[in-house]
Design a protein around this motif. Structure first.
Motif, PDB file in Angstrom:
ATOM      1  N   UNK A  94       0.844  -1.195   0.000  1.00 51.54           N
ATOM      2  CA  UNK A  94       0.000   0.000   0.000  1.00 51.54           C
ATOM      3  C   UNK A  94       0.883   1.251   0.000  1.00 51.54           C
ATOM      4  N   UNK A  95       0.592   2.223  -0.854  1.00 50.39           N
ATOM      5  CA  UNK A  95       1.405   3.444  -0.896  1.00 50.39           C
ATOM      6  C   UNK A  95       1.021   4.398   0.242  1.00 50.39           C
ATOM      7  N   UNK A  96       1.572   4.144   1.413  1.00 51.50           N
ATOM      8  CA  UNK A  96       1.223   4.945   2.584  1.00 51.50           C
ATOM      9  C   UNK A  96       2.476   5.225   3.390  1.00 51.50           C
ATOM     10  N   UNK A  97       2.312   6.100   4.380  1.00 49.11           N
ATOM     11  CA  UNK A  97       3.393   6.383   5.303  1.00 49.11           C
ATOM     12  C   UNK A  97       2.819   6.665   6.687  1.00 49.11           C
ATOM     13  N   UNK A  98       3.565   6.284   7.722  1.00 50.86           N
ATOM     14  CA  UNK A  98       3.215   6.686   9.083  1.00 50.86           C
ATOM     15  C   UNK A  98       3.527   8.179   9.221  1.00 50.86           C
ATOM     16  N   UNK A  99       2.609   8.945   9.807  1.00 47.72           N
ATOM     17  CA  UNK A  99       2.869  10.371  10.008  1.00 47.72           C
ATOM     18  C   UNK A  99       2.804  10.776  11.476  1.00 47.72           C
ATOM     19  N   UNK A 214       1.012   8.295   0.553  1.00 51.74           N
ATOM     20  CA  UNK A 214       2.287   8.945   0.225  1.00 51.74           C
ATOM     21  C   UNK A 214       2.029  10.236  -0.532  1.00 51.74           C
ATOM     22  N   UNK A 215       1.088  10.198  -1.447  1.00 52.89           N
ATOM     23  CA  UNK A 215       0.779  11.382  -2.247  1.00 52.89           C
ATOM     24  C   UNK A 215       0.363  12.558  -1.364  1.00 52.89           C
ATOM     25  N   UNK A 216      -0.529  12.298  -0.414  1.00 55.27           N
ATOM     26  CA  UNK A 216      -1.012  13.356   0.471  1.00 55.27           C
ATOM     27  C   UNK A 216       0.103  13.864   1.375  1.00 55.27           C
ATOM     28  N   UNK A 217       0.876  12.945   1.959  1.00 55.92           N
ATOM     29  CA  UNK A 217       1.937  13.333   2.883  1.00 55.92           C
ATOM     30  C   UNK A 217       3.038  14.132   2.199  1.00 55.92           C
ATOM     31  N   UNK A 218       3.399  13.726   1.000  1.00 57.90           N
ATOM     32  CA  UNK A 218       4.505  14.390   0.302  1.00 57.90           C
ATOM     33  C   UNK A 218       4.083  15.713  -0.329  1.00 57.90           C
ATOM     34  N   UNK A 219       2.877  15.777  -0.855  1.00 53.96           N
ATOM     35  CA  UNK A 219       2.448  16.975  -1.578  1.00 53.96           C
ATOM     36  C   UNK A 219       1.745  18.004  -0.706  1.00 53.96           C
ATOM     37  N   UNK A 220       1.273  17.569   0.476  1.00 52.64           N
ATOM     38  CA  UNK A 220       0.532  18.497   1.340  1.00 52.64           C
ATOM     39  C   UNK A 220       0.964  18.354   2.801  1.00 52.64           C
TER      40      UNK A 220
END
Length: 308
Positions: A94-99, A214-220
């Motif tokens: 899954x393309x995600x990251x812990x934040x 990942x998209x949300x974390x990296x871009x926003x």
């Protein structure tokens, strides 16, 4: 150029559009039994985002695995789970990251037995039937508890049950013990003649984890920071307003106020930094689940940790 958060798209939950009239939406996945329901109920994030020209769409999930599936599909941007669903998400690429990460809530997690049970210590679980949710934080707790007692996972008869079904089986005596988390732990103690054989102390930290695509974390990253700030603010409120918190959560969870009160008094809401120790905690869960063949491959959890 205006950033537009588009929900329900394939893999990527956000995109860029030059149409300044497009509504900007951030989609957040939550579970009733978690800190995000407090944030949602208080409405402070919605107000703050509205002042910035954004709206928040809240999507409820019955369980963490369903939430991370939505993260994978790109139908949510941000969410909260327990400590095990992110392991499965990573195993599924899954393309995600812990934040972000919450404080340990081990006191409300544990293994319960009936008050008149002949199970007096962990070693007595040998050859007993234990109910718990497969792949959950309780699954990991059981493994670690057996290890502490010098037993193996194969020394018990696992009964894979949701917390609700495990409670029924516990009351009917068709299982000998069950592993679960609050407020189900508290409710069983108060209303189902149950007692804690052991809590999660020294076995599991049972943390909340906040995750994003990942998209949300990296871009926003600014939006991620705002969400985390508001989680922290709502957590401060929850820690200092137990009576109001019980009044809020009891009807949402459909659990009596006494059980909710017992639950909230033995945990602390909030966010702390993702430290090496916390990374190691997650790595151990991944390693244990791989050894038990619950996940199909070895993982390096650092690969999905957000780098600041």
């Amino acid at each position: 150029m205006t950033v537009v958060f588009v929900t329900g798209c394939n893999m990527n939950s956000s995109a860029v559009s030059s149409d300044s009239q497009e509504e900007k939406v951030i989609t957040i996945g939550y579970q009733k039994n978690g800190p995000l329901v407090i944030l949602k109920s208080l409405g402070t994030l919605d107000e703050r985002m509205e002042s910035l020209g954004y709206s928040v769409e809240w999507k409820e999930f019955q369980a963490g695995p369903l939430l991370v599936e939505a993260l994978n599909a790109g139908s949510i941007d941000f969410g909260r789970t327990g400590n095990t669903p992110p392991i499965f998400a990573q195993a599924a690429d899954t393309p995600f990251t812990y934040v972000g990460v919450g404080f340990s809530k081990y006191e409300g997690s544990g293994i319960l037995v009936p008050n008149d049970s002949d199970i007096k210590e962990l070693k007595d679980l040998k050859n007993k039937t234990v109910g718990f949710s497969k792949g959950s934080s309780s699954h990991y707790l059981i493994v670690k508890a057996l290890e502490k007692a010098g037993l193996h996972y194969t020394d018990i008869e696992p009964a894979f049950l949701t917390p609700g079904d495990a409670r029924v089986a516990f009351e009917q005596g068709t299982i000998d013990a069950m592993a679960v988390w609050d407020p189900f732990t508290a409710s069983t103690e108060l209303h189902s003649d149950g007692k804690l054989l052991v809590s999660g102390e020294g076995l599991t930290t049972d943390r909340d984890f906040f995750v994003a695509t990942i998209d949300f974390a990296e871009n926003h990253p600014d939006m991620v920071d705002i969400i985390l700030e508001e989680i922290e603010n709502s957590s401060d409120w929850a820690n200092s307003h137990h009576e109001e918190l019980v009044d809020m959560l009891s009807p949402i969870l459909n659990i009596d106020e006494a059980s909710i009160e017992k639950s909230v008094k033995r945990r602390v809401y909030g966010i702390e930094e993702i430290t090496e120790e916390i990374i190691n905690e997650q790595q151990e869960i991944a390693d244990v689940f791989y050894q038990l063949e619950i996940i199909p491959k070895e993982l390096d959890v650092k690969e999905v940790m957000l780098e600041k």
